[in-house]
Design a protein around this motif. Structure first.
Motif, PDB file in Angstrom:
ATOM      1  N   TYR A 323      75.008  16.124  69.332  1.00 48.77           N
ATOM      2  CA  TYR A 323      73.553  16.292  69.195  1.00 48.77           C
ATOM      3  C   TYR A 323      73.219  17.068  67.928  1.00 48.77           C
ATOM      4  O   TYR A 323      72.370  16.647  67.133  1.00 48.77           O
ATOM      5  CB  TYR A 323      73.007  17.015  70.425  1.00 48.77           C
ATOM      6  CG  TYR A 323      71.552  17.406  70.315  1.00 48.77           C
ATOM      7  CD1 TYR A 323      70.553  16.445  70.351  1.00 48.77           C
ATOM      8  CD2 TYR A 323      71.180  18.744  70.165  1.00 48.77           C
ATOM      9  CE1 TYR A 323      69.216  16.791  70.246  1.00 48.77           C
ATOM     10  CE2 TYR A 323      69.851  19.101  70.060  1.00 48.77           C
ATOM     11  CZ  TYR A 323      68.869  18.125  70.095  1.00 48.77           C
ATOM     12  OH  TYR A 323      67.544  18.472  69.974  1.00 48.77           O
ATOM     13  N   GLN A 327      71.824  15.223  64.083  1.00 48.85           N
ATOM     14  CA  GLN A 327      70.535  15.637  63.525  1.00 48.85           C
ATOM     15  C   GLN A 327      70.715  16.347  62.184  1.00 48.85           C
ATOM     16  O   GLN A 327      70.017  16.058  61.208  1.00 48.85           O
ATOM     17  CB  GLN A 327      69.812  16.557  64.502  1.00 48.85           C
ATOM     18  CG  GLN A 327      69.139  15.836  65.649  1.00 48.85           C
ATOM     19  CD  GLN A 327      68.033  16.668  66.281  1.00 48.85           C
ATOM     20  OE1 GLN A 327      67.980  17.883  66.134  1.00 48.85           O
ATOM     21  NE2 GLN A 327      67.146  16.005  66.994  1.00 48.85           N
ATOM     22  N   GLU A 331      69.391  15.328  58.357  1.00 54.93           N
ATOM     23  CA  GLU A 331      68.527  16.246  57.606  1.00 54.93           C
ATOM     24  C   GLU A 331      69.127  16.572  56.245  1.00 54.93           C
ATOM     25  O   GLU A 331      68.409  16.655  55.236  1.00 54.93           O
ATOM     26  CB  GLU A 331      68.297  17.520  58.415  1.00 54.93           C
ATOM     27  CG  GLU A 331      67.426  17.297  59.657  1.00 54.93           C
ATOM     28  CD  GLU A 331      67.468  18.461  60.626  1.00 54.93           C
ATOM     29  OE1 GLU A 331      68.174  19.464  60.329  1.00 54.93           O
ATOM     30  OE2 GLU A 331      66.823  18.379  61.692  1.00 54.93           O
ATOM     31  N   ARG A 362      72.096   9.253  65.499  1.00 56.16           N
ATOM     32  CA  ARG A 362      71.209   9.872  66.478  1.00 56.16           C
ATOM     33  C   ARG A 362      70.870   8.907  67.620  1.00 56.16           C
ATOM     34  O   ARG A 362      70.128   9.253  68.526  1.00 56.16           O
ATOM     35  CB  ARG A 362      69.931  10.348  65.793  1.00 56.16           C
ATOM     36  CG  ARG A 362      70.175  11.485  64.794  1.00 56.16           C
ATOM     37  CD  ARG A 362      68.892  11.922  64.125  1.00 56.16           C
ATOM     38  NE  ARG A 362      67.908  12.333  65.120  1.00 56.16           N
ATOM     39  CZ  ARG A 362      66.602  12.483  64.852  1.00 56.16           C
ATOM     40  NH1 ARG A 362      66.149  12.256  63.634  1.00 56.16           N
ATOM     41  NH2 ARG A 362      65.788  12.866  65.809  1.00 56.16           N
ATOM     42  N   ASP A 368      69.596  11.278  71.032  1.00 56.40           N
ATOM     43  CA  ASP A 368      69.300  12.717  71.061  1.00 56.40           C
ATOM     44  C   ASP A 368      68.771  13.137  72.428  1.00 56.40           C
ATOM     45  O   ASP A 368      69.165  14.176  72.978  1.00 56.40           O
ATOM     46  CB  ASP A 368      68.237  13.062  70.004  1.00 56.40           C
ATOM     47  CG  ASP A 368      68.745  12.934  68.580  1.00 56.40           C
ATOM     48  OD1 ASP A 368      69.970  12.802  68.400  1.00 56.40           O
ATOM     49  OD2 ASP A 368      67.910  12.986  67.657  1.00 56.40           O
TER      50      ASP A 368
END
Length: 384
Positions: A323, A327, A331, A362, A368
């Motif tokens: 998780y 992410q 980013e 994801r 997620d």
């Protein structure tokens, strides 16, 4: 726990750097060409095996080079640093077949992996109505009087379904009267079986890997094709997910490191307003936050790998790591594209490829939202 690299691990990682130095043909143009043709990175994979690096994680008795999970995730990061997919998916197949497969199944899958393909089998889990909800799987199996087993169903989002020799196919026994989790059985289905048809799906990223709809119409298999015990297929899948999520996290880290390095170099060289853009504080802030995320990703992945090597449960560590890393990696890739600017949004920059590839992490291996659901449930169990 000590995550400092041993001398052997450092030599291995150095040898990967040397591999890329000795093979300048494996550059971004090579990946771009394979993406345009939508073909696998076969030449890279074969050269990697010839160099002995593609044998890592496969037991010695099958002709491979056994290493621990800790080393494998370091290798995945290093390969990703050079902009290439790690191929660590083979670890998932090795782990599955060694845990649940028969001796004959183990030998067959290892031969596939050592033969230049990183796909001994594809995963036949998701279905149109059963993505995150595994209990809704509708693919079925029934036994015939002659002892054969007949499978019917429809699998979707099957990675490399048109390239793998086998499918690890999850099915339900609708006649046993048991609840879904206790009526599932896995089969190693040959993909050239009569009754299997395929349709390709076209993805945003990961264009050197195919994605297929797989239709199984009265596909006949043998009892010997069963993987694990009957009605215990759900446990096969749960163990599969634990390892798959660690693989996705390790690949995410490699992508993030590659994107960060490209952005850092660009920030040091690109001049605007009379000086390198890296001297502007807003760019520096982005780079600092990217580095923090990468360090956190690495710490989480190495710890989870250590726990796997030491036989600890990954029920929390694996989804937690997946998780966060999925992410954080996206980013980092997104910030790298922002720093590189207009060029980063073109296909001339590998950051654009990393950006669209990272987005899939994801979703694949559990979204997620599903990771949060799994983690929340496990955390609450710990205080009951």
């Amino acid at each position: 726990m000590d995550f400092s690299k041993t001398d052997e691990q450092q030599l291995l990682l150095d040898s990967i750097d040397q591999f890329f130095e000795q093979h300048p043909e494996f550059d971004e143009r090579y990946i771009r060409d394979c993406e345009e043709k939508q073909v696998p990175l076969s030449e890279f994979r074969n050269a990697f095996i010839d160099a002995g690096l593609g044998l890592l994680g496969i037991p010695e008795e099958y002709g491979g080079v056994p290493v621990d999970t800790q080393t494998l995730v370091m290798v995945a990061e290093k390969i990703g640093e050079h902009g290439f997919p790690s191929g660590l998916g083979s670890m998932l197949q090795v782990d599955d077949v060694l845990a649940f497969g028969t001796e004959a199944q183990q030998k067959e899958i290892m031969e596939c992996l050592l033969g230049g393909s990183n796909m001994g089998f594809c995963l036949g889990l998701s279905e149109p109505q059963a993505g995150s909800d595994s209990n809704a799987i509708a693919s079925s199996y029934v036994r015939r009087e002659d002892g054969k087993v007949v499978i019917n169903g429809h699998k979707t989002f099957t990675t490399d379904g048109d390239r793998a020799k086998y499918m690890l196919c999850m099915t339900r026994d609708f006649e046993c009267g048991l609840p879904p989790q206790k009526s599932m059985t896995c089969w190693l289905v040959p993909m050239d079986s009569e009754g299997i048809t395929l349709e390709n799906l076209h993805k945003v990223g990961h264009r050197t890997r195919s994605l297929c709809e797989v239709y199984l119409d009265n596909v006949v298999v043998d009892e010997s094709d069963m993987v694990g015990n009957e009605h215990e297929g759900f446990m096969v899948v749960m163990k599969n997910f634990d390892v798959e999520r660690l693989v996705i996290a390790a690949d995410s880290l490699g992508m993030a490191v590659c994107a960060y390095n490209d952005a850092l170099l660009h920030a040091a060289q690109r001049e605007q307003f009379g000086k390198p853009i890296g001297q502007f504080q807003l760019i520096q802030e982005m780079l600092v936050h990217m580095r923090i995320k990468i360090d956190n990703m690495r710490n989480s992945i190495y710890r989870t790998a250590w726990e796997k090597d030491n036989g600890e449960s990954l029920r929390v560590a694996s989804p937690l790591t997946k998780y966060y890393c999925a992410q954080a990696a996206f980013e980092v890739c997104d910030d790298a594209m922002q720093i590189i600017g207009g060029l980063g949004y073109t296909e001339e920059s590998r950051v654009s490829r990393l950006w669209r590839d990272a987005r899939m992490h994801r979703i694949g291996g559990g979204t997620d939202q599903v990771m949060i659901h799994i983690l929340g449930r496990q955390l609450l169990k710990s205080v009951r």
